[in-house]
Design a protein around this motif. Structure first.
Motif, PDB file in Angstrom:
ATOM      1  N   MET A   1       0.841  -1.138  -0.010  1.00 41.95           N
ATOM      2  CA  MET A   1      -0.021   0.013  -0.044  1.00 41.95           C
ATOM      3  C   MET A   1       1.051   1.206  -0.098  1.00 41.95           C
ATOM      4  N   ARG A   2       0.503   2.140  -0.685  1.00 36.52           N
ATOM      5  CA  ARG A   2       1.288   3.518  -0.811  1.00 36.52           C
ATOM      6  C   ARG A   2       0.441   4.507  -0.151  1.00 36.52           C
ATOM      7  N   VAL A   3       1.004   5.158   0.823  1.00 31.58           N
ATOM      8  CA  VAL A   3       0.509   6.288   1.510  1.00 31.58           C
ATOM      9  C   VAL A   3       1.443   7.297   1.536  1.00 31.58           C
ATOM     10  N   ALA A   4       0.619   8.683   1.321  1.00 32.30           N
ATOM     11  CA  ALA A   4       1.309   9.885   1.374  1.00 32.30           C
ATOM     12  C   ALA A   4       0.950  10.522   2.840  1.00 32.30           C
ATOM     13  N   ILE A   5       1.924  11.121   3.501  1.00 30.00           N
ATOM     14  CA  ILE A   5       1.448  11.974   4.705  1.00 30.00           C
ATOM     15  C   ILE A   5       2.040  13.206   4.681  1.00 30.00           C
ATOM     16  N   VAL A  11       4.254  13.992  14.668  1.00 29.79           N
ATOM     17  CA  VAL A  11       3.048  12.927  14.333  1.00 29.79           C
ATOM     18  C   VAL A  11       3.090  12.266  13.022  1.00 29.79           C
ATOM     19  N   GLY A  12       3.543  12.958  12.033  1.00 30.10           N
ATOM     20  CA  GLY A  12       3.880  12.625  10.841  1.00 30.10           C
ATOM     21  C   GLY A  12       4.865  11.465  10.863  1.00 30.10           C
ATOM     22  N   ARG A  13       5.913  11.887  11.372  1.00 31.50           N
ATOM     23  CA  ARG A  13       6.971  10.843  11.618  1.00 31.50           C
ATOM     24  C   ARG A  13       6.730   9.509  12.147  1.00 31.50           C
ATOM     25  N   SER A  14       6.068   9.622  13.259  1.00 33.05           N
ATOM     26  CA  SER A  14       5.756   8.631  14.080  1.00 33.05           C
ATOM     27  C   SER A  14       4.743   7.498  13.087  1.00 33.05           C
ATOM     28  N   VAL A  15       3.758   8.189  12.558  1.00 27.78           N
ATOM     29  CA  VAL A  15       2.786   7.324  11.772  1.00 27.78           C
ATOM     30  C   VAL A  15       3.575   6.663  10.862  1.00 27.78           C
ATOM     31  N   ALA A  16       4.401   7.399   9.937  1.00 28.64           N
ATOM     32  CA  ALA A  16       5.502   6.874   9.008  1.00 28.64           C
ATOM     33  C   ALA A  16       6.088   5.927   9.347  1.00 28.64           C
ATOM     34  N   THR A  17       6.984   5.911  10.464  1.00 26.56           N
ATOM     35  CA  THR A  17       7.622   4.861  11.146  1.00 26.56           C
ATOM     36  C   THR A  17       6.922   3.696  11.142  1.00 26.56           C
ATOM     37  N   GLY A  23       5.405  -2.602   6.337  1.00 26.98           N
ATOM     38  CA  GLY A  23       5.895  -3.078   4.795  1.00 26.98           C
ATOM     39  C   GLY A  23       5.414  -2.084   3.910  1.00 26.98           C
ATOM     40  N   HIS A  24       4.760  -0.893   4.338  1.00 32.49           N
ATOM     41  CA  HIS A  24       4.022  -0.021   3.342  1.00 32.49           C
ATOM     42  C   HIS A  24       4.851   0.860   2.651  1.00 32.49           C
ATOM     43  N   GLN A  25       4.728   1.580   1.508  1.00 35.90           N
ATOM     44  CA  GLN A  25       5.480   2.602   0.986  1.00 35.90           C
ATOM     45  C   GLN A  25       5.009   3.930   1.405  1.00 35.90           C
ATOM     46  N   VAL A  26       5.743   4.592   1.996  1.00 36.80           N
ATOM     47  CA  VAL A  26       5.371   5.860   2.517  1.00 36.80           C
ATOM     48  C   VAL A  26       6.068   7.032   2.048  1.00 36.80           C
ATOM     49  N   LEU A  27       5.306   8.203   1.681  1.00 37.00           N
ATOM     50  CA  LEU A  27       6.034   9.421   1.218  1.00 37.00           C
ATOM     51  C   LEU A  27       5.594  10.519   2.159  1.00 37.00           C
ATOM     52  N   THR A  64      -1.639   7.762  -7.459  1.00 38.49           N
ATOM     53  CA  THR A  64      -0.953   6.313  -7.244  1.00 38.49           C
ATOM     54  C   THR A  64      -1.161   5.871  -5.751  1.00 38.49           C
ATOM     55  N   CYS A  65      -1.607   6.760  -4.850  1.00 40.97           N
ATOM     56  CA  CYS A  65      -1.556   6.480  -3.310  1.00 40.97           C
ATOM     57  C   CYS A  65      -2.948   5.848  -3.123  1.00 40.97           C
ATOM     58  N   ASP A  66      -2.874   5.017  -2.388  1.00 43.20           N
ATOM     59  CA  ASP A  66      -4.130   4.319  -1.617  1.00 43.20           C
ATOM     60  C   ASP A  66      -4.782   5.129  -0.455  1.00 43.20           C
ATOM     61  N   VAL A  67      -3.886   5.760   0.423  1.00 45.37           N
ATOM     62  CA  VAL A  67      -4.163   6.773   1.583  1.00 45.37           C
ATOM     63  C   VAL A  67      -3.692   7.886   1.481  1.00 45.37           C
ATOM     64  N   MET A  68      -4.207   9.045   1.871  1.00 46.63           N
ATOM     65  CA  MET A  68      -3.493  10.273   2.219  1.00 46.63           C
ATOM     66  C   MET A  68      -3.906  10.927   3.550  1.00 46.63           C
ATOM     67  N   ILE A  69      -2.952  10.985   4.206  1.00 47.45           N
ATOM     68  CA  ILE A  69      -2.935  11.260   5.570  1.00 47.45           C
ATOM     69  C   ILE A  69      -2.564  12.811   5.734  1.00 47.45           C
ATOM     70  N   SER A  70      -3.534  13.655   6.303  1.00 47.80           N
ATOM     71  CA  SER A  70      -2.970  15.065   6.360  1.00 47.80           C
ATOM     72  C   SER A  70      -2.943  15.076   8.021  1.00 47.80           C
ATOM     73  N   ALA A  71      -1.644  15.275   8.212  1.00 43.22           N
ATOM     74  CA  ALA A  71      -1.079  15.277   9.854  1.00 43.22           C
ATOM     75  C   ALA A  71      -0.649  16.591  10.072  1.00 43.22           C
ATOM     76  N   THR A  72      -0.717  17.610   9.508  1.00 37.37           N
ATOM     77  CA  THR A  72      -0.117  18.830   9.806  1.00 37.37           C
ATOM     78  C   THR A  72      -0.775  19.549  11.062  1.00 37.37           C
ATOM     79  N   GLY A  73      -0.278  20.412  11.488  1.00 35.29           N
ATOM     80  CA  GLY A  73      -0.691  21.133  12.929  1.00 35.29           C
ATOM     81  C   GLY A  73      -1.760  22.263  12.440  1.00 35.29           C
ATOM     82  N   ASP A  74      -2.204  22.317  11.505  1.00 36.22           N
ATOM     83  CA  ASP A  74      -2.947  23.594  10.743  1.00 36.22           C
ATOM     84  C   ASP A  74      -4.339  22.702  10.318  1.00 36.22           C
ATOM     85  N   ASP A  75      -5.327  22.939  10.880  1.00 38.15           N
ATOM     86  CA  ASP A  75      -6.442  22.370  10.700  1.00 38.15           C
ATOM     87  C   ASP A  75      -7.062  22.724   9.150  1.00 38.15           C
TER      88      ASP A  75
END
Length: 220
Positions: A1-5, A11-17, A23-27, A64-75
């Motif tokens: 699965m390809r995931v963009a963060i 927060v973003g780095r913890s989720v990415a790790t 085993g997922h591809q993370v950007l 090409t991503c399966d999931v987009m995670i918006s994890a910034t500190g700005d709503d």
């Protein structure tokens, strides 16, 4: 699965790790040069760009991503990123981080958010879950289907202690998904008996929560 963060902060780095380890591809995407720390998550790809810009998401090949995670500190940024991901790139699943509880109502289908994660609400729920016995605690809300992940710790005086899972008259819109007992995670097999102190995890409709609580832990 390809995931963009979007958002390469703590927060973003913890989720990415976690995702890379599974085993997922993370950007990871961030517009701040100081946040681009490839050594922090060596298994991930990194992109210095503003994820609120359409051109940045095109460069990230978001389609090409399966999931987009918006994890910034700005709503506001998280809402814009989720909307672009859903409407312009047809990303199947979007997850938006809610930083301020007052903005939580915005994180829904109209802004392209499939799953909203409210850090303040989750922390409060986890505190409640740690101290509450016999009280239903809502841990997570699935916006698209009006269902929740809830937890209840079986009190010792529950009338259903010792009852088999198959013999409990569960409400129609309730699904028992796991039983946490001591240090073990148990499947809710039909013949498994409920015990005092069990932490029961359910997926349930909001309207069924009060009925579920009354069934397992009726108040005197």
């Amino acid at each position: 699965m390809r995931v963009a963060i979007a958002g390469a902060g703590a927060v973003g780095r913890s989720v990415a790790t976690e995702l890379v380890e599974n085993g997922h591809q993370v950007l990871l995407i961030d517009k701040s040069p100081g946040s681009i720390r490839s050594e922090a998550v060596p298994g991930a790809q990194w992109l210095l760009a503003d994820a609120c810009e359409l051109s940045s998401l095109e460069e990230a090949r978001l389609e090409t991503c399966d999931v987009m995670i918006s994890a910034t500190g700005d709503d506001k940024a998280n809402l814009v990123i989720s909307l672009l991901a859903k409407t312009e790139f047809a990303v199947p699943r979007t997850v938006g981080r809610v930083n301020h509880p007052s903005n939580e109502w915005l994180f829904g289908e109209s802004w392209g958010v499939d799953v909203a994660v409210s850090t303040p609400r989750l922390m409060a729920a986890l505190v409640e879950e740690a101290v509450a016995v016999g009280d239903l605690v809502r841990l997570f809300t699935f916006r698209q289907s009006n269902t929740n992940l809830v937890e209840l710790t079986m009190p010792g005086d529950s009338p259903l202690v010792g009852t088999r899972v198959a013999d409990v008259p569960w409400p129609g819109d309730v699904l028992l998904v796991a039983i946490l007992r001591d240090t073990s995670i148990l499947s809710p097999d039909r013949d498994r008996a409920l015990e005092a102190g069990d932490e029961l995890l359910f997926v349930t409709q909001t309207d069924a929560e009060s009925e579920l609580a009354a069934l397992l832990a009726p108040k005197a």
